[in-house]
Design an enzyme around this catalytic site. Structure first.
Site, PDB file in Angstrom:
ATOM      1  N   LYS A  79       1.489 -13.277  -9.470  1.00  0.00           N
ATOM      2  CA  LYS A  79       2.896 -12.804  -9.768  1.00  0.00           C
ATOM      3  C   LYS A  79       3.174 -12.613 -10.549  1.00  0.00           C
ATOM      4  O   LYS A  79       3.137 -12.812 -11.992  1.00  0.00           O
ATOM      5  CB  LYS A  79       3.462 -14.053  -9.082  1.00  0.00           C
ATOM      6  CG  LYS A  79       4.524 -13.918  -8.826  1.00  0.00           C
ATOM      7  CD  LYS A  79       5.677 -15.072  -7.942  1.00  0.00           C
ATOM      8  CE  LYS A  79       7.096 -15.138  -7.521  1.00  0.00           C
ATOM      9  NZ  LYS A  79       7.818 -15.969  -7.171  1.00  0.00           N
ATOM     10  N   SER A 154      10.118 -15.666  -2.968  1.00  0.00           N
ATOM     11  CA  SER A 154       9.729 -15.065  -4.083  1.00  0.00           C
ATOM     12  C   SER A 154       8.661 -14.650  -3.486  1.00  0.00           C
ATOM     13  O   SER A 154       8.219 -13.374  -4.637  1.00  0.00           O
ATOM     14  CB  SER A 154      10.779 -15.274  -5.109  1.00  0.00           C
ATOM     15  OG  SER A 154      10.137 -16.339  -5.532  1.00  0.00           O
ATOM     16  N   SER A 178       8.747 -20.700  -2.386  1.00  0.00           N
ATOM     17  CA  SER A 178       8.124 -19.657  -2.452  1.00  0.00           C
ATOM     18  C   SER A 178       6.945 -19.175  -2.735  1.00  0.00           C
ATOM     19  O   SER A 178       6.702 -17.858  -2.426  1.00  0.00           O
ATOM     20  CB  SER A 178       8.707 -18.495  -4.390  1.00  0.00           C
ATOM     21  OG  SER A 178       9.982 -18.190  -4.059  1.00  0.00           O
TER      22      SER A 178
END
Ligand code: GLN
Length: 485
Positions: A79, A154, A178
């Site tokens: 990420k 997210s 997330s």
């Protein structure tokens, strides 16, 4: 089966027995990325040259007859809010458009000790604020099961990459859901460890008392292997715990005999999608048949969790994001004086949702409102924590849906932040309490959208979660499925 569809532990066997090479595997993954990425949009940056170098180094070890670590040579992705030395880390924000960290996050250093092949950096909601990846300042990410839908967020890129065969495993971060929510929307396994289990050093801070890094994987075995690699005390993160890290693969047993699993009645209420509810209830029946005891429990302060989270998380975010001032980090937009420069930089370079959170956070922290909002939220947080402490006196695990509904349509909620915040109802209470939780796939809706359920454990008891998750996965023979094409 294509290599890109396999689990890390299957690929490990193929590499160790010299049936495939790490370079071949890496090229296979990039070919898949080249075929799917224009539609899925999981990545912000690909690191082909470095990836091939790492793969070659692993092949040299293989030909030298060395034993391979479980993640050695396995293609993975990270990420984009986790710092990677020499590789851009943008948090999907324009303000960090050209930020190249001079150091690796601790999780990256720990992963690198096993020489996985890092394919690139993954799309996300800007600064991890959001639940659909639509807040990325760069591009959308589509759900591989239905490209008209969001992958969740997210960590949407992290989930979509695993689901579409564009990475074997990924790292995400979870502040209010997330990792687990996108895992559930994309039909993969996502684990948020106990707060403190994994170092946050080098994770770009959103809400420091809630943030935690964790794996998104194809199955529970891979999840245990990645946890083994990334957990542990780190002197660079004062909130990381000194608790010994067990070998998580030892928890991978098919056995839930006598386990007490609580179903909190507050999570099974109006608003929960019928197909999600049915799938989650079927999962509890599976556990019951396998010898677990299912009991109804109550977590009475659940209804305040969203309100509490959406004070505490923005308050911490407003403070953490002060550093993007056009001086110390990131982009600068000039102005007539320093205040004007800072104003222009932050106005132009932060997206709408980030600005909304900064405003909410500063409001809640400002003189006169601090007691009414921030302090009150901290007190309610304690009550929510106590709900879990009380519940865990009687049960070993808590089982809930991961999300109130399956993946929604792109654009469906972008103009309604409140509706988007309500999506986090099942996931934020754990972050507020610091507890570990996993999302496990448990079937599909009639439209073929993945459904997931969540298992919550006691603090530092990731092992019981993994054992129960593994039992479900093995007995349901869900196997690994990659959507067509
Ligand atoms: N959807 C939640 C939010 O927008 C959770 C985000 C997260 O866990 N990073 O804050």
């Amino acid at each position: 089966m294509n290599l890109y569809e396999m689990t890390a532990h299957e690929l490990h066997e193929l590499l160790a027995s010299k049936k495939i090479s790490a370079v071949e595997l890496t090229e296979n993954l990039y070919a898949r990325i080249d075929a799917r990425e224009s539609e899925i949009g999981a990545y912000l940056e690909l690191t082909r040259a470095q990836a091939l170098e790492s793969a070659k180094a692993v092949d040299a070890k293989i030909s030298g007859g060395e034993t391979l670590a479980p993640l050695e040579g396995i293609p993975c992705a990270i990420k984009d809010n986790i710092c990677t030395k020499g590789i851009k880390t943008t948090c999907a924000s324009k303000i960090l458009e050209n930020f190249v960290p001079p150091y690796d996050a601790t999780v990256i250093t720990k992963l690198r000790a096993q020489n996985p092949v890092i394919l690139g950096k993954l799309n996300m909601d800007e600064f991890a604020m959001g639940g659909s990846t639509e807040n990325s300042a760069y591009h959308l990410t589509k759900n591989p099961w239905d490209v008209t839908r969001v992958p969740g967020g997210s960590s949407g890129g992290s989930a979509a990459a695993v689901a579409s065969g564009e990475a074997i495993f990924t790292l995400g971060s979870d502040t209010g859901g997330s990792i687990r929510q996108p895992a559930s929307f994309c039909g993969v396994v996502g684990f948020k460890p106990t707060y403190g289990r994994v170092s946050r050093y080098g994770l770009v801070a959103f809400a420091s008392s809630l943030d935690q890094i964790g794996p998104l994987t194809r199955d529970v075995t891979d999840c245990a292997n990645v946890l083994n690699a990334i957990c542990g005390l780190d002197e660079m993160d004062s909130t990381s715990t000194a608790a010994p890290v067990p070998d998580f693969t030892k928890s991978l047993k098919v056995d839930v005999q006598g386990l007490k699993i609580g179903l909190p009645k507050e999570y099974f209420v109006a608003g929960l999608d019928k197909e999600v509810e049915d799938a989650v209830i079927s999962a509890t029946e599976v556990y019951e048949k396998l010898g677990a005891k299912i009991v109804e429990i109550s977590l009475p302060h659940t209804e305040y969790a969203i309100a509490t989270y959406y004070i505490i998380a923005p308050a911490e975010a407003a403070t953490n994001l002060e550093r993007y001032d056009g001086v110390s980090y990131g982009a600068r937009v000039d102005g007539v004086d320093v205040v004007d420069m800072m104003t222009n930089t932050r106005t132009e370079k932060f997206g709408e949702e980030v600005k909304r959170r900064i405003m909410i956070g500063n409001y809640a922290l400002s003189a006169g409102y601090y007691d009414a909002y921030y302090l009150k939220a901290l007190k309610v947080r304690t009550l929510i924590q106590k709900d879990f402490t009380d519940a865990f006196e009687n049960v070993d695990l808590i089982l809930t849906p991961t999300t109130p509904n399956p993946a929604f349509k792109l654009g469906e909620m972008v103009n309604n932040p409140l509706q988007m915040y309500l999506q986090d109802i099942c996931t934020v209470p754990l972050n507020l309490a610091g507890l570990p939780g996993i999302s496990i796939p448990c079937g599909f809706t009639k439209d073929l959208l993945p459904i997931g359920f969540q298992l919550i454990g006691r603090a530092l008891d990731e092992e019981t979660i993994l054992r129960a998750a593994f039992t479900f996965e093995q007995t349901q023979n869900s196997g690994v499925k990659i959507p067509k094409p």
